[in-house]
Design a protein around this motif. Structure first.
Motif, PDB file in Angstrom:
ATOM      1  N   ASP A 114      65.245  49.634  45.836  1.00 50.02           N
ATOM      2  CA  ASP A 114      66.166  48.719  46.527  1.00 50.02           C
ATOM      3  C   ASP A 114      65.439  47.462  46.998  1.00 50.02           C
ATOM      4  N   PHE A 115      64.230  47.652  47.497  1.00 48.26           N
ATOM      5  CA  PHE A 115      63.445  46.494  47.942  1.00 48.26           C
ATOM      6  C   PHE A 115      63.111  45.575  46.766  1.00 48.26           C
ATOM      7  N   GLY A 116      62.735  46.154  45.616  1.00 50.72           N
ATOM      8  CA  GLY A 116      62.431  45.333  44.446  1.00 50.72           C
ATOM      9  C   GLY A 116      63.655  44.589  43.918  1.00 50.72           C
ATOM     10  N   LEU A 117      64.787  45.275  43.876  1.00 50.57           N
ATOM     11  CA  LEU A 117      66.012  44.611  43.406  1.00 50.57           C
ATOM     12  C   LEU A 117      66.481  43.535  44.390  1.00 50.57           C
ATOM     13  N   ALA A 118      66.268  43.761  45.686  1.00 46.39           N
ATOM     14  CA  ALA A 118      66.649  42.740  46.672  1.00 46.39           C
ATOM     15  C   ALA A 118      65.865  41.448  46.449  1.00 46.39           C
ATOM     16  N   ILE A 119      64.578  41.585  46.141  1.00 43.04           N
ATOM     17  CA  ILE A 119      63.770  40.390  45.834  1.00 43.04           C
ATOM     18  C   ILE A 119      64.285  39.715  44.564  1.00 43.04           C
ATOM     19  N   LEU A 120      64.624  40.511  43.568  1.00 46.58           N
ATOM     20  CA  LEU A 120      65.141  39.957  42.311  1.00 46.58           C
ATOM     21  C   LEU A 120      66.455  39.228  42.528  1.00 46.58           C
TER      22      LEU A 120
ATOM     23  N   ALA B   7      66.086  43.781  55.203  1.00 48.86           N
ATOM     24  CA  ALA B   7      66.705  45.078  55.497  1.00 48.86           C
ATOM     25  C   ALA B   7      66.203  46.153  54.541  1.00 48.86           C
ATOM     26  N   CYS B   8      66.109  45.803  53.258  1.00 48.59           N
ATOM     27  CA  CYS B   8      65.600  46.774  52.280  1.00 48.59           C
ATOM     28  C   CYS B   8      64.121  47.077  52.518  1.00 48.59           C
ATOM     29  N   LEU B   9      63.378  46.064  52.970  1.00 47.97           N
ATOM     30  CA  LEU B   9      61.976  46.282  53.294  1.00 47.97           C
ATOM     31  C   LEU B   9      61.845  47.236  54.493  1.00 47.97           C
ATOM     32  N   ALA B  10      62.716  47.031  55.495  1.00 44.37           N
ATOM     33  CA  ALA B  10      62.674  47.913  56.668  1.00 44.37           C
ATOM     34  C   ALA B  10      62.979  49.357  56.275  1.00 44.37           C
TER      35      ALA B  10
ATOM     36  N   PRO C 100      74.000  52.602  47.037  1.00 49.16           N
ATOM     37  CA  PRO C 100      72.550  52.879  47.102  1.00 49.16           C
ATOM     38  C   PRO C 100      71.869  52.662  45.751  1.00 49.16           C
ATOM     39  N   TYR C 101      70.613  52.245  45.829  1.00 50.43           N
ATOM     40  CA  TYR C 101      69.753  51.963  44.673  1.00 50.43           C
ATOM     41  C   TYR C 101      70.263  50.779  43.823  1.00 50.43           C
ATOM     42  N   TRP C 102      71.108  49.926  44.433  1.00 48.98           N
ATOM     43  CA  TRP C 102      71.536  48.685  43.758  1.00 48.98           C
ATOM     44  C   TRP C 102      70.885  47.461  44.421  1.00 48.98           C
TER      45      TRP C 102
ATOM     46  N   ALA D 109      60.007  55.826  51.503  1.00 51.98           N
ATOM     47  CA  ALA D 109      59.372  55.239  50.317  1.00 51.98           C
ATOM     48  C   ALA D 109      60.152  55.491  49.033  1.00 51.98           C
ATOM     49  N   SER D 110      61.089  56.403  49.061  1.00 56.29           N
ATOM     50  CA  SER D 110      61.859  56.684  47.840  1.00 56.29           C
ATOM     51  C   SER D 110      62.850  55.584  47.496  1.00 56.29           C
ATOM     52  N   HIS D 111      63.072  54.660  48.416  1.00 57.71           N
ATOM     53  CA  HIS D 111      64.018  53.543  48.179  1.00 57.71           C
ATOM     54  C   HIS D 111      63.269  52.233  47.917  1.00 57.71           C
ATOM     55  N   GLY D 112      62.127  52.354  47.275  1.00 61.66           N
ATOM     56  CA  GLY D 112      61.401  51.134  46.913  1.00 61.66           C
ATOM     57  C   GLY D 112      62.127  50.302  45.875  1.00 61.66           C
TER      58      GLY D 112
END
Length: 330
Positions: free
Chosen positions: A181-187, A167-170, A238-240, A176-179
């Motif tokens: 979120d995608f990195g934290l989701a992987i973490l 979902a964060c990747l989508a 957001p951004y968590w 692109a400003s919410h990258g």
């Protein structure tokens, strides 16, 4: 008068039964036969020759005593002692073999317990299973259902974190400003998936397995924080790195399809929070029936720390270092 002169006590007729003619004839004949019979005469031998039993040739041999086949007491004792020595040698060989195998297993770091079977990895995989679990064998029947539900909750937890990455990747692809979120989701997926298994699933599994008060208290302490984390993830700040309700609703104006997918993930987080609260209450109800207590947890913790080999080696090293310092200062 002559009739009155007779003796009245004498029988008028003196009768001798042995003088009867017939008796005299029979007795005289029998006596004559006996006097004339000679068993050693030729006529006597010829008369009884037909009824004589001949002596066999084998009976003429002298009787010989057969030697006894039973061993002497000394021979029996010697044989028993030799058998005992043989058994003792075999036992010593078996004991030496067992000791050698045990030492080899210790040197290779292989435990004497059952072989680990979780995670179920292929044989050719370089990483081997790290844990052993068998609900039917290790968990009592009355606790198997709730323990399996905790295991399914952990699997559902991992699936939700993986969907959160998607979902964060989508959303990252459309904004692109919410990258971050995608990195934290992987973490969160890499960190929380194994941490949840080790920190709250394994403790509750071991608690039901051995009725351990310490593991019960450890589970309650960690799982309470897990419930709070599920609530935060379902909210979706957001951004968590969490695709929750607030975050997904804010994406509706940007991309409706991505927002719908993020809402589905937010629903997964919400279900996780609800299930965690229900199972927490269920485990607590089972815990109260087991007779566990805080005092037992303290005893188990102190016993585990004292019997731990690492703690013992560290304590001995500290004691020896303190003794050396004291000796050098003196």
């Amino acid at each position: 008068m002559s009739e009155f002169d007779d003796n009245p006590f004498v029988d008028p007729v003196d009768v001798n039964p042995f003088k009867d003619p017939s008796v005299v004839e029979v007795t005289s004949t029998a006596m004559d036969g006996i006097q004339e019979y000679n068993p050693f005469s030729a006529s006597g031998l010829e008369k009884y020759n037909e009824t004589t039993i001949p002596i066999s040739d084998g009976s003429s041999q002298p009787a010989v005593l057969q030697p006894s086949s039973e061993p002497s007491p000394q021979a029996t004792a010697a044989a028993a002692q030799a058998e005992l020595l043989k058994q003792q040698e075999e036992l010593e060989k078996k004991a030496a073999e067992l000791e050698r195998k045990e030492q080899a297993l210790k040197n290779r770091g292989v435990s004497m317990g059952p072989e680990n079977n979780w995670p179920p990895l292929p044989k050719f995989f370089p990483i081997k299973p790290c844990f052993y679990q068998d609900f039917n064998e290790e968990i009592p029947v009355e606790y198997q259902r709730v323990c399996k539900m905790m295991y399914y909750l952990w699997m559902y937890h991992c699936i939700t974190l993986f969907l959160n990455i998607l979902a964060c990747l989508a959303h990252f692809t459309v904004d692109a400003s919410h990258g971050v979120d995608f990195g934290l989701a992987i973490l969160w997926f890499i960190l929380f998936s194994p941490a949840a298994f080790v920190c709250w699933y394994r403790p509750v599994y071991k608690a039901f397995k051995s009725d351990s008060s310490f593991n019960f208290f450890f589970f309650f302490f960690i799982f309470s924080f897990q419930v709070i984390v599920y609530i935060i993830q379902s909210v979706g700040i957001p951004y968590w790195g969490n695709s929750g309700w607030i975050y997904s609703i804010s994406v509706i104006g940007t991309n409706l399809a991505v927002a719908v997918f993020m809402m589905v993930v937010a629903g997964f987080f919400t279900v996780s929070a609800v299930l965690s609260v229900i199972l927490l209450k269920t485990v607590h109800g089972k815990y109260r029936r087991t007779g566990a207590s805080f005092q037992k947890a303290q005893q188990e913790f102190s016993h585990g720390v004292v019997s731990n080999q690492t703690f013992q080696s560290a304590a001995s090293s500290a004691a020896s270092a303190a003794a050396q310092n004291a000796f050098q200062s003196n």
